[in-house]
Design an enzyme around this catalytic site. Structure first.
Site, PDB file in Angstrom:
ATOM      1  N   HIS A  15     166.925  13.658  99.930  1.00  0.00           N
ATOM      2  CA  HIS A  15     167.875  12.602 100.301  1.00  0.00           C
ATOM      3  C   HIS A  15     168.367  11.873  99.053  1.00  0.00           C
ATOM      4  CE1 HIS A  15     165.065   9.114  99.747  1.00  0.00           C
ATOM      5  NE2 HIS A  15     164.199  10.109  99.792  1.00  0.00           N
TER       6      HIS A  15
ATOM      7  N   ARG B 188     162.957   6.058 105.406  1.00  0.00           N
ATOM      8  CA  ARG B 188     164.329   6.093 105.937  1.00  0.00           C
ATOM      9  C   ARG B 188     164.804   7.493 106.330  1.00  0.00           C
ATOM     10  NH1 ARG B 188     166.698   3.435 100.658  1.00  0.00           N
ATOM     11  NH2 ARG B 188     165.291   5.060  99.894  1.00  0.00           N
TER      12      ARG B 188
ATOM     13  N   CYS C 105     166.617   8.898  96.344  1.00  0.00           N
ATOM     14  CA  CYS C 105     165.191   9.211  96.444  1.00  0.00           C
ATOM     15  C   CYS C 105     164.436   8.540  95.286  1.00  0.00           C
ATOM     16  CB  CYS C 105     164.984  10.720  96.411  1.00  0.00           C
ATOM     17  SG  CYS C 105     163.251  11.196  96.574  1.00  0.00           S
TER      18      CYS C 105
ATOM     19  N   CYS D 266     160.900  14.267 102.431  1.00  0.00           N
ATOM     20  CA  CYS D 266     160.376  13.181 101.610  1.00  0.00           C
ATOM     21  C   CYS D 266     159.633  12.194 102.507  1.00  0.00           C
ATOM     22  CB  CYS D 266     161.503  12.469 100.873  1.00  0.00           C
ATOM     23  SG  CYS D 266     160.885  11.182  99.750  1.00  0.00           S
TER      24      CYS D 266
ATOM     25  N   ASP E   2     159.744   9.154 102.313  1.00  0.00           N
ATOM     26  CA  ASP E   2     160.577   7.943 102.459  1.00  0.00           C
ATOM     27  C   ASP E   2     160.758   7.552 103.934  1.00  0.00           C
ATOM     28  OD1 ASP E   2     163.016   6.242 102.631  1.00  0.00           O
ATOM     29  OD2 ASP E   2     163.156   6.659 100.485  1.00  0.00           O
TER      30      ASP E   2
HETATM   31 CO    CO Z   1     162.564  10.312  98.578  1.00  0.00          CO
END
Ligand code: CO
Length: 209
Positions: free
Chosen positions: A98, A46, A101, A42, A44
């Site tokens: 994750h 993090r 998400c 992803c 993302d």
């Molecule tokens: Co995500």
């Protein structure tokens, strides 16, 4: 200080640290890449692939998009996949989702998000496929977590459905496919689904070579 300048300064510090440990580090790094892994994760911020697996530059070939999707019409993903499998000859492909998400969460709502609706639709298809089972789960967070896991498993199967992966399975018995979920609350990765090279078939999606 402008925020972005901090990144450039950190880069200088990082480069000199590496050189201090090994004066030939970048000379060697620049020669070639032979990563064993393709990571589809992803976007993302993090969930940085190398950071959470303690990997080094050169270890992982990385592709990231919203909600770690393997979409069979996505020329970007398919180009990365073809290069990683046919040229780099990676031995493992990891799809890493994750918990928490944002992409999966958005796909579970009925909101209109504009252009990204088109991308979220791919997650919505997974949601609809498992809608009844998911709604047997009364706890909202548990249901959300379950869709994150089911979505990863679906993307692993989407990889298995490609002629790129099936051809490599036939020719060199690689790559193995691994579906993972990063637990953002604990920092640990959970294994959701593994498919060893060649150990998947479908009467519909199987190709004869
Ligand atoms: Co995500």
């Amino acid at each position: 200080m402008k925020e972005y300048k901090k990144l450039l300064l950190s880069n200088k510090a990082w480069a000199s640290e590496r050189l201090e440990l090994d004066p030939t580090y970048f000379e060697n790094l620049s020669k070639t890449q032979t990563p064993l892994f393709l990571w589809i994760g992803c976007a993302d911020s993090r969930v940085p692939a190398e950071e959470i697996t303690h990997a080094d530059p050169g270890d992982i070939f990385v592709h990231r998009n919203v909600a770690n999707m393997v979409v069979h019409t996505d020329i970007n993903l398919l180009s990365v996949l073809q290069y990683a499998v046919e040229v780099l000859e990676v031995k493992h492909i990891i799809v890493c989702g994750h918990y928490n998400c944002g992409g999966v969460k958005a796909a579970m709502t009925n909101h209109d998000f504009g252009l990204i609706n088109k991308w979220l639709r791919n997650i919505k298809e997974v949601y609809e496929k498992h809608y009844e089972d998911l709604h047997d789960i009364t706890d909202e967070t548990a249901r959300f977590n379950k869709l994150v896991e089911l979505n990863v498993a679906e993307q692993i199967q989407n990889l298995a459905k490609t002629s790129i992966v099936q051809k490599a399975w036939k020719n060199r018995q690689f790559p193995h496919l691994h579906g993972w979920v990063f637990d953002i609350h604990k920092g640990e990765i959970k294994e959701v689904l593994n498919i060893n090279a060649g150990e998947w078939s479908s009467p519909v999606f199987h190709y004869d070579f």
